[in-house]
Scaffold this motif. Structure first.
Motif, mmCIF file in Angstrom:
data_model
loop_
_atom_site.group_PDB
_atom_site.id
_atom_site.type_symbol
_atom_site.label_atom_id
_atom_site.label_comp_id
_atom_site.label_asym_id
_atom_site.label_seq_id
_atom_site.Cartn_x
_atom_site.Cartn_y
_atom_site.Cartn_z
ATOM 1 N N ILE A 14 0.832 -1.204 0.000
ATOM 2 C CA ILE A 14 0.000 0.000 0.000
ATOM 3 C C ILE A 14 0.863 1.248 0.000
ATOM 4 C CG2 ILE A 14 -1.597 1.365 1.396
ATOM 5 C CD1 ILE A 14 -2.976 -0.847 -0.065
ATOM 6 N N PHE A 15 1.953 1.218 0.807
ATOM 7 C CA PHE A 15 2.860 2.363 0.892
ATOM 8 C C PHE A 15 3.511 2.648 -0.454
ATOM 9 C CE2 PHE A 15 7.207 3.957 1.654
ATOM 10 C CZ PHE A 15 6.893 5.168 2.228
ATOM 11 N N GLN A 16 3.986 1.577 -1.105
ATOM 12 C CA GLN A 16 4.631 1.756 -2.412
ATOM 13 C C GLN A 16 3.640 2.266 -3.449
ATOM 14 O OE1 GLN A 16 7.842 1.461 -3.289
ATOM 15 N NE2 GLN A 16 8.328 1.166 -1.143
ATOM 16 N N SER A 17 2.412 1.739 -3.409
ATOM 17 C CA SER A 17 1.403 2.172 -4.366
ATOM 18 C C SER A 17 1.074 3.644 -4.170
ATOM 19 C CB SER A 17 0.124 1.332 -4.214
ATOM 20 O OG SER A 17 0.400 -0.025 -4.473
ATOM 21 N N THR A 18 1.018 4.062 -2.893
ATOM 22 C CA THR A 18 0.713 5.469 -2.604
ATOM 23 C C THR A 18 1.802 6.374 -3.153
ATOM 24 O OG1 THR A 18 -0.464 4.831 -0.609
ATOM 25 C CG2 THR A 18 0.228 7.132 -0.785
ATOM 26 N N ILE A 19 3.067 5.967 -2.956
ATOM 27 C CA ILE A 19 4.182 6.755 -3.482
ATOM 28 C C ILE A 19 4.132 6.816 -5.001
ATOM 29 C CG2 ILE A 19 6.685 6.805 -3.747
ATOM 30 C CD1 ILE A 19 6.935 5.686 -0.947
ATOM 31 N N ALA A 20 3.845 5.662 -5.604
ATOM 32 C CA ALA A 20 3.902 5.574 -7.070
ATOM 33 C C ALA A 20 2.789 6.358 -7.740
ATOM 34 C CB ALA A 20 3.842 4.106 -7.506
ATOM 35 N N TYR A 21 1.604 6.400 -7.110
ATOM 36 C CA TYR A 21 0.458 6.906 -7.839
ATOM 37 C C TYR A 21 -0.184 8.160 -7.250
ATOM 38 C CZ TYR A 21 0.856 2.366 -10.026
ATOM 39 O OH TYR A 21 1.321 1.272 -10.686
ATOM 40 N N SER A 22 0.311 8.656 -6.116
ATOM 41 C CA SER A 22 -0.332 9.812 -5.516
ATOM 42 C C SER A 22 0.370 11.117 -5.844
ATOM 43 C CB SER A 22 -0.386 9.639 -3.989
ATOM 44 O OG SER A 22 0.927 9.640 -3.454
ATOM 45 N N GLN A 23 1.452 11.062 -6.583
ATOM 46 C CA GLN A 23 2.185 12.268 -6.899
ATOM 47 C C GLN A 23 1.398 13.122 -7.892
ATOM 48 O OE1 GLN A 23 5.898 10.821 -8.361
ATOM 49 N NE2 GLN A 23 6.735 10.377 -6.355
ATOM 50 N N GLU A 24 1.042 14.325 -7.476
ATOM 51 C CA GLU A 24 0.329 15.212 -8.364
ATOM 52 C C GLU A 24 1.306 15.842 -9.356
ATOM 53 O OE1 GLU A 24 -1.939 18.189 -6.463
ATOM 54 O OE2 GLU A 24 -3.594 16.836 -5.961
ATOM 55 N N PRO A 25 0.822 16.181 -10.546
ATOM 56 C CA PRO A 25 1.686 16.880 -11.508
ATOM 57 C C PRO A 25 1.963 18.301 -11.052
ATOM 58 C CG PRO A 25 -0.564 16.807 -12.313
ATOM 59 C CD PRO A 25 -0.531 15.949 -11.079
ATOM 60 N N VAL A 26 3.028 18.887 -11.573
ATOM 61 C CA VAL A 26 3.361 20.278 -11.273
ATOM 62 C C VAL A 26 3.077 21.119 -12.507
ATOM 63 C CG1 VAL A 26 5.092 19.684 -9.552
ATOM 64 C CG2 VAL A 26 5.776 19.931 -11.953
ATOM 65 N N GLN A 27 2.861 22.421 -12.273
ATOM 66 C CA GLN A 27 2.552 23.363 -13.358
ATOM 67 C C GLN A 27 3.532 24.535 -13.277
ATOM 68 O OE1 GLN A 27 -1.824 24.080 -13.637
ATOM 69 N NE2 GLN A 27 -2.030 22.393 -12.176
ATOM 70 N N PRO A 28 4.738 24.333 -13.803
ATOM 71 C CA PRO A 28 5.798 25.324 -13.600
ATOM 72 C C PRO A 28 5.673 26.583 -14.446
ATOM 73 C CG PRO A 28 6.597 23.542 -14.967
ATOM 74 C CD PRO A 28 5.222 23.143 -14.525
ATOM 75 N N ASN A 29 4.934 26.506 -15.567
ATOM 76 C CA ASN A 29 4.885 27.661 -16.472
ATOM 77 C C ASN A 29 3.464 27.915 -16.945
ATOM 78 O OD1 ASN A 29 7.624 25.940 -17.403
ATOM 79 N ND2 ASN A 29 7.961 28.082 -16.833
ATOM 80 N N ARG A 30 3.172 29.190 -17.138
ATOM 81 C CA ARG A 30 1.841 29.597 -17.610
ATOM 82 C C ARG A 30 1.979 30.896 -18.395
ATOM 83 N NH1 ARG A 30 -3.888 29.491 -15.854
ATOM 84 N NH2 ARG A 30 -4.823 31.574 -16.059
ATOM 85 N N LYS A 440 -7.540 13.987 -9.692
ATOM 86 C CA LYS A 440 -7.697 15.236 -10.422
ATOM 87 C C LYS A 440 -6.845 16.314 -9.768
ATOM 88 C CE LYS A 440 -11.824 17.058 -8.075
ATOM 89 N NZ LYS A 440 -13.202 17.554 -8.274
ATOM 90 N N VAL A 441 -6.500 17.311 -10.564
ATOM 91 C CA VAL A 441 -5.720 18.446 -10.081
ATOM 92 C C VAL A 441 -6.296 19.706 -10.715
ATOM 93 C CG1 VAL A 441 -4.021 18.217 -11.941
ATOM 94 C CG2 VAL A 441 -3.389 19.372 -9.826
ATOM 95 N N ALA A 442 -6.358 20.774 -9.957
ATOM 96 C CA ALA A 442 -6.896 22.034 -10.469
ATOM 97 C C ALA A 442 -5.901 22.696 -11.413
ATOM 98 C CB ALA A 442 -7.223 22.970 -9.306
ATOM 99 N N VAL A 443 -6.397 23.338 -12.452
ATOM 100 C CA VAL A 443 -5.558 24.149 -13.332
ATOM 101 C C VAL A 443 -5.262 25.452 -12.604
ATOM 102 C CG1 VAL A 443 -5.408 25.339 -15.543
ATOM 103 C CG2 VAL A 443 -6.558 23.113 -15.394
ATOM 104 N N LEU A 444 -3.983 25.736 -12.377
ATOM 105 C CA LEU A 444 -3.577 26.843 -11.521
ATOM 106 C C LEU A 444 -3.516 28.164 -12.276
ATOM 107 C CD1 LEU A 444 -0.688 25.106 -9.538
ATOM 108 C CD2 LEU A 444 -3.114 25.280 -8.909
ATOM 109 N N ALA A 445 -3.806 29.249 -11.567
ATOM 110 C CA ALA A 445 -3.653 30.600 -12.099
ATOM 111 C C ALA A 445 -2.212 31.055 -11.883
ATOM 112 C CB ALA A 445 -4.639 31.539 -11.421
ATOM 113 N N ASN A 446 -1.946 32.333 -12.158
ATOM 114 C CA ASN A 446 -0.577 32.844 -12.021
ATOM 115 C C ASN A 446 -0.072 32.801 -10.590
ATOM 116 O OD1 ASN A 446 0.152 33.464 -14.658
ATOM 117 N ND2 ASN A 446 -0.935 35.422 -14.612
ATOM 118 N N ASP A 447 -0.989 33.001 -9.640
ATOM 119 C CA ASP A 447 -0.605 33.081 -8.235
ATOM 120 C C ASP A 447 -1.582 32.255 -7.417
ATOM 121 O OD1 ASP A 447 -0.799 34.613 -5.411
ATOM 122 O OD2 ASP A 447 1.193 34.929 -6.289
ATOM 123 N N SER A 448 -1.088 31.655 -6.335
ATOM 124 C CA SER A 448 -1.924 30.802 -5.499
ATOM 125 C C SER A 448 -3.046 31.578 -4.818
ATOM 126 C CB SER A 448 -1.067 30.099 -4.444
ATOM 127 O OG SER A 448 -0.395 31.055 -3.625
#
Length: 495
Positions: A14-30, A440-448
Motif C-alpha cells: 500500500i505504501f509503495q502504491s501510494t508513493i507511485a500513484y499519488s504524486q500530483e503533476p506540477v505546473q511550472p509555467n503559464r 484530479k488536479v486544479a488548473v492553476l492561475a498565475n498566483d496561489s
C-alpha cells in the motif's frame, strides 16, 4: 506466510502504491492572453521539435480590422517568435498541420470553390500564402475540403462532394492539383488516413460493406500520389471489420489494429489485429469480454450481471452482442511493441419544449458525445495482446467527436488524462495494474492567491516526453482586485 508477515507485506505494498500513484503533476509555467470566448478564437498545436504553435483570431472590436496572429513558444512557454497574418476577414480556419519544417494552415472562404493555404517556416516565422481556385483544375466547384496532411512538399487533401470522397494531391512547389482516381469512394468510406514519414507513404484505410458484412481496404501511395499497394482484409468468420489503424514505420512489418462487429457495423464487439503483408497470418480477435479491464467503468453489480448474461448466451451457443461505439487513436510504438488507445462514447440527446399555440411538443436536441471510458491495449510486434487497462471518464462531453483523452509516458508509467473545466482528471497505470481511477488536479492561475471562478472550452494535449499542455478560457479573480478574462496555456509535468 504468517499473519504478521502478510500484514507487513500488505502495508508495504500500500505504501509503495501510494508513493507511485499519488504524486500530483506540477505546473511550472503559464502564459495568458486577454480574451473571451465571444471575441476571440485560439488553436494550440504541439510541434515536432517540442515547441508550441498558437494561432489566434481576434474579432473583439467591430470598428477595426480583425487580426490573425501566430506565435511559437518554447518549452518554458517563452515566446520564440510572433507574427500577424494580413488575410481577409471572411477567411475561416479549417485545419492546421505541421511537419518538421513548416506549419500549414488551411482557410476556406464564402466561395465554395476557393481555399487558401498558408505555409509558415517554423524556424523564422517567414510565411507564404497561396489561393487556389478549384475551377482552374476542372474540379467540382462545390467540393468541400475537410483536412490534409503533407509528405515532403506534397499535400494530400481530403475532400467531399455531395456523395463521394475525393482525395487531392497538391504539389506545393508547382501549385498543381490532381485527383487520385484510386481514391474515389462513398462519402463515408474513409476510416483512417496516415502520413507515414518513415516510409514516405500516404496510407488510407477504407471501410466497405455489402449490407451484411464489412471489410477493410488499405491503399498506400508514394509522396507524389502514385498508388503503390492495395490490400483487402476480410473476415472468414461471421464478423464485420469496422475501422482500423496502421502501425507506423517498416512497410514489411505493418500491423492493422481495429474494431470488429457482429452484424451491426455501428457497434464494436472487440478489437482485432492482423499482419498486413503476411499472407500466412490470420486475423486475431479479442472480444471486449475477454479484456481484463474493459468493463471496470461499470459498477460491480452491473458488471457481474453482464458476465452472467454472457455466460447464459455461451451455454446456448449464441453470440452475446455488445453495443459500443469506439474512437481509435493513432498507434504508438513503445519498447515491446505497440500501444493502442481507444475511447468508448455515445451520442447524447435531451428533450426540450417548443411552445406553439399553447402546446408543448418535445423536441430531441443533440447535446454532444458522451465518453464513458478509455482503454489502453499493448500488443507485441505480431499483434498479440500483452495487457490491457482502462480509465473511467467522468463529465466527459464534447460537441464534436474528437480525441478527448490524452496520453504520455513517464518511465514505466503511462498517464491518461483529460480536461474537465477547472480541473485535469488523470490516471497513472503500469501495464494492467489496478490503480486509482479518479485523480484530479486544479488548473492553476498565475498566483496561489488568485481564484479561477469560471472556465470554458478547456482542453488538454500531449506535448512532449512527460508533459501535457492545458489550455482554455478562464475568468480569474485576484484578491482585492478586478477579475480578468484570459485564454491560458499551462505546462503540466508528471514526474
Amino acid at each position: 506466510m504468517s499473519k504478521i508477515t502478510w500484514f507487513l507485506f500488505f502495508t508495504f505494498w500500500i505504501f509503495q502504491s501510494t508513493i507511485a500513484y499519488s504524486q500530483e503533476p506540477v505546473q511550472p509555467n503559464r502564459v495568458e492572453f486577454e480574451a473571451t470566448t465571444s471575441d476571440s478564437h485560439f488553436e494550440v498545436y504541439p510541434l515536432q521539435d517540442s515547441t508550441l504553435f498558437v494561432y489566434a483570431h481576434d474579432y473583439s472590436d467591430i470598428n477595426t480590422k480583425e487580426t490573425f496572429t501566430f506565435s511559437k513558444f518554447d518549452q518554458q512557454l517563452n515566446k520564440v517568435w510572433s507574427g500577424q497574418i494580413p488575410i481577409q476577414d471572411d477567411y475561416r480556419l479549417q485545419h492546421i498541420y505541421a511537419d518538421r519544417n513548416y506549419i500549414y494552415i488551411l482557410f476556406l472562404t464564402y466561395k465554395p470553390w476557393e481555399f487558401i493555404l498558408l505555409r509558415i517556416n517554423s524556424y523564422n516565422a517567414a510565411y507564404s500564402e497561396v489561393t487556389y481556385d478549384l475551377r482552374e483544375y476542372d474540379l467540382p466547384a462545390d467540393l468541400k475540403i475537410e483536412s490534409f496532411k503533407v509528405l515532403d512538399n506534397n499535400a494530400f487533401l481530403i475532400a467531399y462532394d455531395l456523395r463521394h470522397l475525393i482525395v487531392l494531391n497538391l504539389d506545393l512547389q508547382t501549385d498543381q492539383i490532381r485527383t487520385l482516381p484510386a481514391l474515389y469512394d462513398k462519402s463515408d468510406a474513409l476510416a483512417t488516413f496516415n502520413a507515414d514519414t518513415a516510409t514516405q507513404r500516404a496510407e488510407f484505410v477504407l471501410s466497405e460493406s455489402n449490407g451484411r458484412i464489412g471489410r477493410l481496404q488499405v491503399k498506400r501511395f508514394d509522396k507524389i500520389g502514385n498508388l503503390r499497394s492495395i490490400k483487402i482484409l476480410q473476415s472468414k468468420l461471421n464478423r464485420s471489420l469496422i475501422t482500423s489503424q496502421l502501425s507506423p514505420g517498416d512497410s514489411s512489418q505493418k500491423i492493422m489494429v481495429g474494431t470488429y462487429s457482429l452484424r451491426d457495423m455501428r457497434y464494436a464487439q472487440g478489437i482485432f489485429t492482423s499482419q498486413l503483408f503476411n499472407e500466412q497470418s490470420d486475423i486475431i480477435y479479442y472480444d471486449f469480454k475477454t479484456f481484463r479491464h474493459f468493463f471496470d467503468y461499470m459498477r460491480k453489480g452491473r458488471r457481474e450481471r453482464l458476465y452472467r448474461k454472457a455466460a447464459r448466451f455461451k451455454a446456448k451457443d449464441k453470440d452475446f452482442r455488445l453495443r459500443y461505439r469506439i474512437l481509435l487513436h493513432d498507434i504508438i510504438y513503445y519498447e515491446k511493441g505497440m500501444l493502442l488507445v481507444a475511447e468508448a462514447y455515445y451520442p447524447q440527446y435531451s428533450t426540450s419544449s417548443a411552445y406553439s399555440y399553447g402546446l408543448a411538443p418535445l423536441a430531441r436536441v443533440f447535446d454532444g458525445y458522451r465518453y464513458t471510458h478509455t482503454i489502453a491495449c499493448a500488443f507485441d510486434k505480431t499483434g498479440k495482446l500483452i495487457w490491457d487497462n482502462s480509465f473511467t471518464l467522468r463529465d466527459a462531453l464534447q460537441e464534436n467527436l474528437i480525441e478527448n483523452t490524452q496520453l504520455i509516458r513517464s518511465g514505466d508509467k503511462i498517464i491518461m488524462a483529460y480536461s474537465d473545466e477547472k480541473n485535469i482528471r488523470y490516471k497513472i497505470i503500469q501495464q494492467d495494474s489496478v490503480t486509482k481511477d479518479n485523480s484530479k488536479v486544479a488548473v492553476l492561475a498565475n498566483d496561489s492567491s488568485e481564484k479561477v471562478t469560471e472556465a470554458e472550452r478547456t482542453g488538454l494535449l500531449s506535448w512532449y516526453n512527460n508533459v501535457f499542455i492545458a489550455y482554455g478560457y478562464q475568468r480569474v479573480r485576484p484578491p482585492g482586485g478586478p477579475a480578468r478574462n484570459v485564454f491560458y496555456l499551462n505546462k503540466v509535468v508528471f514526474k
